[in-house]
Design a protein around this motif. Structure first.
Motif, PDB file in Angstrom:
ATOM      1  N   VAL A  42       4.682   7.659   1.123  1.00  0.00           N
ATOM      2  CA  VAL A  42       4.993   6.480   1.748  1.00  0.00           C
ATOM      3  C   VAL A  42       4.404   5.245   1.243  1.00  0.00           C
ATOM      4  O   VAL A  42       3.077   5.005   1.272  1.00  0.00           O
ATOM      5  CB  VAL A  42       4.588   6.811   3.442  1.00  0.00           C
ATOM      6  CG1 VAL A  42       4.871   5.594   4.230  1.00  0.00           C
ATOM      7  CG2 VAL A  42       5.120   8.071   4.028  1.00  0.00           C
ATOM      8  N   ALA A  43       5.356   4.261   1.081  1.00  0.00           N
ATOM      9  CA  ALA A  43       4.952   2.931   0.847  1.00  0.00           C
ATOM     10  C   ALA A  43       5.208   2.028   1.829  1.00  0.00           C
ATOM     11  O   ALA A  43       6.268   2.189   2.629  1.00  0.00           O
ATOM     12  CB  ALA A  43       5.739   2.429  -0.561  1.00  0.00           C
ATOM     13  N   ASN A  44       4.342   0.917   1.876  1.00  0.00           N
ATOM     14  CA  ASN A  44       4.483   0.067   2.816  1.00  0.00           C
ATOM     15  C   ASN A  44       4.388  -1.644   2.518  1.00  0.00           C
ATOM     16  O   ASN A  44       3.580  -1.678   1.535  1.00  0.00           O
ATOM     17  CB  ASN A  44       3.440   0.143   3.905  1.00  0.00           C
ATOM     18  CG  ASN A  44       3.660  -0.813   5.201  1.00  0.00           C
ATOM     19  OD1 ASN A  44       4.573  -1.141   5.532  1.00  0.00           O
ATOM     20  ND2 ASN A  44       2.059  -1.335   5.787  1.00  0.00           N
ATOM     21  N   ILE A  45       5.432  -2.456   2.580  1.00  0.00           N
ATOM     22  CA  ILE A  45       5.526  -3.743   1.878  1.00  0.00           C
ATOM     23  C   ILE A  45       5.792  -4.618   3.037  1.00  0.00           C
ATOM     24  O   ILE A  45       6.252  -4.719   3.801  1.00  0.00           O
ATOM     25  CB  ILE A  45       6.703  -3.646   1.121  1.00  0.00           C
ATOM     26  CG1 ILE A  45       7.043  -4.977   0.379  1.00  0.00           C
ATOM     27  CG2 ILE A  45       7.942  -3.366   1.577  1.00  0.00           C
ATOM     28  CD1 ILE A  45       5.884  -5.254  -0.986  1.00  0.00           C
ATOM     29  N   TYR A  46       4.944  -5.954   2.651  1.00  0.00           N
ATOM     30  CA  TYR A  46       5.285  -6.827   3.560  1.00  0.00           C
ATOM     31  C   TYR A  46       5.775  -8.012   2.318  1.00  0.00           C
ATOM     32  O   TYR A  46       5.002  -8.542   1.353  1.00  0.00           O
ATOM     33  CB  TYR A  46       4.067  -7.725   4.018  1.00  0.00           C
ATOM     34  CG  TYR A  46       4.211  -9.044   4.520  1.00  0.00           C
ATOM     35  CD1 TYR A  46       5.285  -9.074   5.559  1.00  0.00           C
ATOM     36  CD2 TYR A  46       3.430 -10.135   4.466  1.00  0.00           C
ATOM     37  CE1 TYR A  46       5.385 -10.462   6.105  1.00  0.00           C
ATOM     38  CE2 TYR A  46       3.478 -11.371   5.108  1.00  0.00           C
ATOM     39  CZ  TYR A  46       4.871 -11.615   5.719  1.00  0.00           C
ATOM     40  OH  TYR A  46       5.012 -12.809   6.441  1.00  0.00           O
ATOM     41  N   LEU A  47       6.965  -8.530   2.217  1.00  0.00           N
ATOM     42  CA  LEU A  47       7.594  -9.136   1.235  1.00  0.00           C
ATOM     43  C   LEU A  47       7.589 -10.548   1.567  1.00  0.00           C
ATOM     44  O   LEU A  47       7.706 -11.018   2.643  1.00  0.00           O
ATOM     45  CB  LEU A  47       9.245  -8.746   1.249  1.00  0.00           C
ATOM     46  CG  LEU A  47       9.923  -8.820  -0.120  1.00  0.00           C
ATOM     47  CD1 LEU A  47      10.907  -7.675  -0.297  1.00  0.00           C
ATOM     48  CD2 LEU A  47      10.905 -10.186   0.004  1.00  0.00           C
ATOM     49  N   PRO A  48       7.472 -11.423   0.731  1.00  0.00           N
ATOM     50  CA  PRO A  48       7.266 -13.167   0.980  1.00  0.00           C
ATOM     51  C   PRO A  48       8.640 -13.429   1.604  1.00  0.00           C
ATOM     52  O   PRO A  48       9.809 -12.880   1.610  1.00  0.00           O
ATOM     53  CB  PRO A  48       7.377 -13.712  -0.177  1.00  0.00           C
ATOM     54  CG  PRO A  48       6.918 -12.734  -1.265  1.00  0.00           C
ATOM     55  CD  PRO A  48       7.250 -11.228  -0.734  1.00  0.00           C
ATOM     56  N   LYS A  49       8.257 -14.357   2.591  1.00  0.00           N
ATOM     57  CA  LYS A  49       9.538 -14.898   3.511  1.00  0.00           C
ATOM     58  C   LYS A  49      10.361 -15.906   2.555  1.00  0.00           C
ATOM     59  O   LYS A  49      11.495 -15.725   2.856  1.00  0.00           O
ATOM     60  CB  LYS A  49       8.864 -15.798   4.700  1.00  0.00           C
ATOM     61  CG  LYS A  49       9.769 -16.446   5.718  1.00  0.00           C
ATOM     62  CD  LYS A  49       9.183 -17.201   6.841  1.00  0.00           C
ATOM     63  CE  LYS A  49      10.156 -17.779   7.789  1.00  0.00           C
ATOM     64  NZ  LYS A  49      10.986 -18.896   7.267  1.00  0.00           N
ATOM     65  N   VAL A  63       0.718  -1.033  -0.003  1.00  0.00           N
ATOM     66  CA  VAL A  63      -0.058   0.079   0.026  1.00  0.00           C
ATOM     67  C   VAL A  63       0.972   1.250   0.074  1.00  0.00           C
ATOM     68  O   VAL A  63       1.966   1.167   0.532  1.00  0.00           O
ATOM     69  CB  VAL A  63      -1.036   0.068   1.139  1.00  0.00           C
ATOM     70  CG1 VAL A  63      -0.310  -0.028   2.628  1.00  0.00           C
ATOM     71  CG2 VAL A  63      -1.886   1.027   1.198  1.00  0.00           C
ATOM     72  N   GLU A  64       0.363   2.280  -0.664  1.00  0.00           N
ATOM     73  CA  GLU A  64       1.279   3.581  -0.844  1.00  0.00           C
ATOM     74  C   GLU A  64       0.217   4.701  -0.445  1.00  0.00           C
ATOM     75  O   GLU A  64      -0.732   4.882  -1.337  1.00  0.00           O
ATOM     76  CB  GLU A  64       1.986   3.553  -2.047  1.00  0.00           C
ATOM     77  CG  GLU A  64       2.609   4.759  -2.611  1.00  0.00           C
ATOM     78  CD  GLU A  64       3.536   4.655  -4.024  1.00  0.00           C
ATOM     79  OE1 GLU A  64       4.421   3.610  -4.106  1.00  0.00           O
ATOM     80  OE2 GLU A  64       2.908   5.281  -4.869  1.00  0.00           O
ATOM     81  N   VAL A  65       0.808   5.931   0.087  1.00  0.00           N
ATOM     82  CA  VAL A  65      -0.052   7.020   0.139  1.00  0.00           C
ATOM     83  C   VAL A  65       0.843   8.235  -0.083  1.00  0.00           C
ATOM     84  O   VAL A  65       2.037   8.092   0.260  1.00  0.00           O
ATOM     85  CB  VAL A  65      -0.348   7.111   1.613  1.00  0.00           C
ATOM     86  CG1 VAL A  65      -1.526   5.808   1.974  1.00  0.00           C
ATOM     87  CG2 VAL A  65       0.490   7.188   2.701  1.00  0.00           C
ATOM     88  N   ASP A  66       0.110   9.349  -0.491  1.00  0.00           N
ATOM     89  CA  ASP A  66       0.530  10.581  -0.456  1.00  0.00           C
ATOM     90  C   ASP A  66       0.204  11.345   0.438  1.00  0.00           C
ATOM     91  O   ASP A  66      -0.931  11.466   0.620  1.00  0.00           O
ATOM     92  CB  ASP A  66       0.306  11.214  -1.733  1.00  0.00           C
ATOM     93  CG  ASP A  66       0.972  10.510  -3.201  1.00  0.00           C
ATOM     94  OD1 ASP A  66       1.921   9.815  -3.213  1.00  0.00           O
ATOM     95  OD2 ASP A  66       0.173  10.886  -4.092  1.00  0.00           O
ATOM     96  N   LEU A  67       1.041  11.792   1.516  1.00  0.00           N
ATOM     97  CA  LEU A  67       0.588  12.689   2.567  1.00  0.00           C
ATOM     98  C   LEU A  67      -0.021  13.734   2.294  1.00  0.00           C
ATOM     99  O   LEU A  67       0.386  14.282   1.298  1.00  0.00           O
ATOM    100  CB  LEU A  67       1.845  12.734   3.489  1.00  0.00           C
ATOM    101  CG  LEU A  67       2.584  11.683   4.113  1.00  0.00           C
ATOM    102  CD1 LEU A  67       3.525  11.856   5.154  1.00  0.00           C
ATOM    103  CD2 LEU A  67       1.410  10.578   4.681  1.00  0.00           C
TER     104      LEU A  67
END
Length: 299
Positions: free
Chosen positions: A121-128, A110-114
């Motif tokens: 700001v981007a937020n990542i959950y990368l595969p284990k 998910v990514e947002v423009d403040l």
């Protein structure tokens, strides 16, 4: 709480990255109290592991969320004090890099423009991931050998995400915004990032090719590893400890949670803290919140 040498008070933006390992479980352990006490400006959460109905309450924060379509798996959110100017997930804005569409419905990005700061700001959950076939030894693994399938899947993700990350960083620059990537990357980069680094060289998350990938997406002209820059050339700060044994008490863990910033933003980073709980029974997750304070971000 593990912190940089001295916390500087001239902070305009406090940013957190936190893998909650299930938001419902984290709430039962005290997540809401932590959220109120931490009083951060931007919070990236990973591994929500819930449905959309479970992420409708974060106090006064606005939540940009992608829980994905796999029940009980993955899920990411960015919490902001003010509703963002724009929100992008891979479901609403499919990734352009070849190879990522296979992951688009999994709730990983998910990514947002403040709205009040020139920052994306981007937020990542990368595969284990997993181990390559040649390193898999039946009887010495927690999971059944898979011939390297999870390893190959993660490698495909890493290659595609590097291209997508470059694209998104440059898009933010064209829009006059700095760019910050938060998240659980499930990759530790340097020997300082893993307590038992020699043994970890044959573990997923610290394989040579994963560390090389991390080095390729970071650098003085790309994205800066803010935490390493602040903490210096010394062990830690760790952010993940196994639930098993005494790893938490003995501080035997990994640094796999990160904040990677464009160079101008990285220069404004003032301090870093890890909200490591005082005792195992107080843990909110197998990860601890990674907190960075930034000075004023110019428009």
């Amino acid at each position: 709480m593990e912190a940089s040498e001295e916390r500087v008070t001239d902070t305009d933006l406090t940013v957190v990255s936190f893998n909650v390992n299930g938001i419902r479980a984290a709430r039962r352990r005290g997540f809401d109290d932590w959220l109120t006490a931490r009083d951060a400006d931007v919070i990236g959460l990973q591994e929500l592991r819930c449905g959309i109905d479970d992420v409708d309450r974060f106090g006064d924060y606005t939540a940009a969320v992608d829980v994905g379509t796999i029940p009980g798996r993955n899920g990411v959110a960015i919490l902001t004090r003010t509703a963002p100017a724009a929100v992008r997930t891979w479901q609403t804005h499919p990734p352009k890099a070849r190879g990522l569409n296979a992951f688009a419905a999994e709730g990983r990005y998910v990514e947002v423009d403040l709205a009040d700061t020139p920052l994306t700001v981007a937020n990542i959950y990368l595969p284990k991931g997993g181990l390559p076939a040649e390193l898999q030894r039946p009887g010495s693994m927690r999971e059944k050998p898979d011939g390297g399938a999870k390893y190959l899947r993660k490698q495909r993700f890493l290659a595609a995400f590097a291209r997508e990350l470059q694209r998104n960083r440059l898009a933010a620059r064209r829009a006059g915004r700095e760019f910050l990537l938060l998240g659980d990357l499930n990759v530790a980069h340097l020997e300082h990032d893993v307590t038992n680094w020699r043994a970890a060289r044959k573990m997923e998350g610290f394989l040579p090719e994963e560390r090389e990938w991390f080095g390729q997406i970071t650098g003085p002209r790309r994205l800066v590893d803010v935490v390493r820059a602040l903490h210096g050339d010394r062990p830690g700060p760790l952010t993940w400890w196994s639930w098993a044994g005494e790893s938490f008490v003995k501080d035997v863990g990994w640094r796999i949670d990160h904040q990677l910033a464009t160079p101008a933003l990285a220069r404004r980073a003032r301090w870093v803290e890890v909200d490591k709980e005082a005792a195992p029974e107080l843990r909110l997750s197998d990860h601890a919140p990674l907190v960075v304070g930034y000075g004023e971000i110019d428009g």
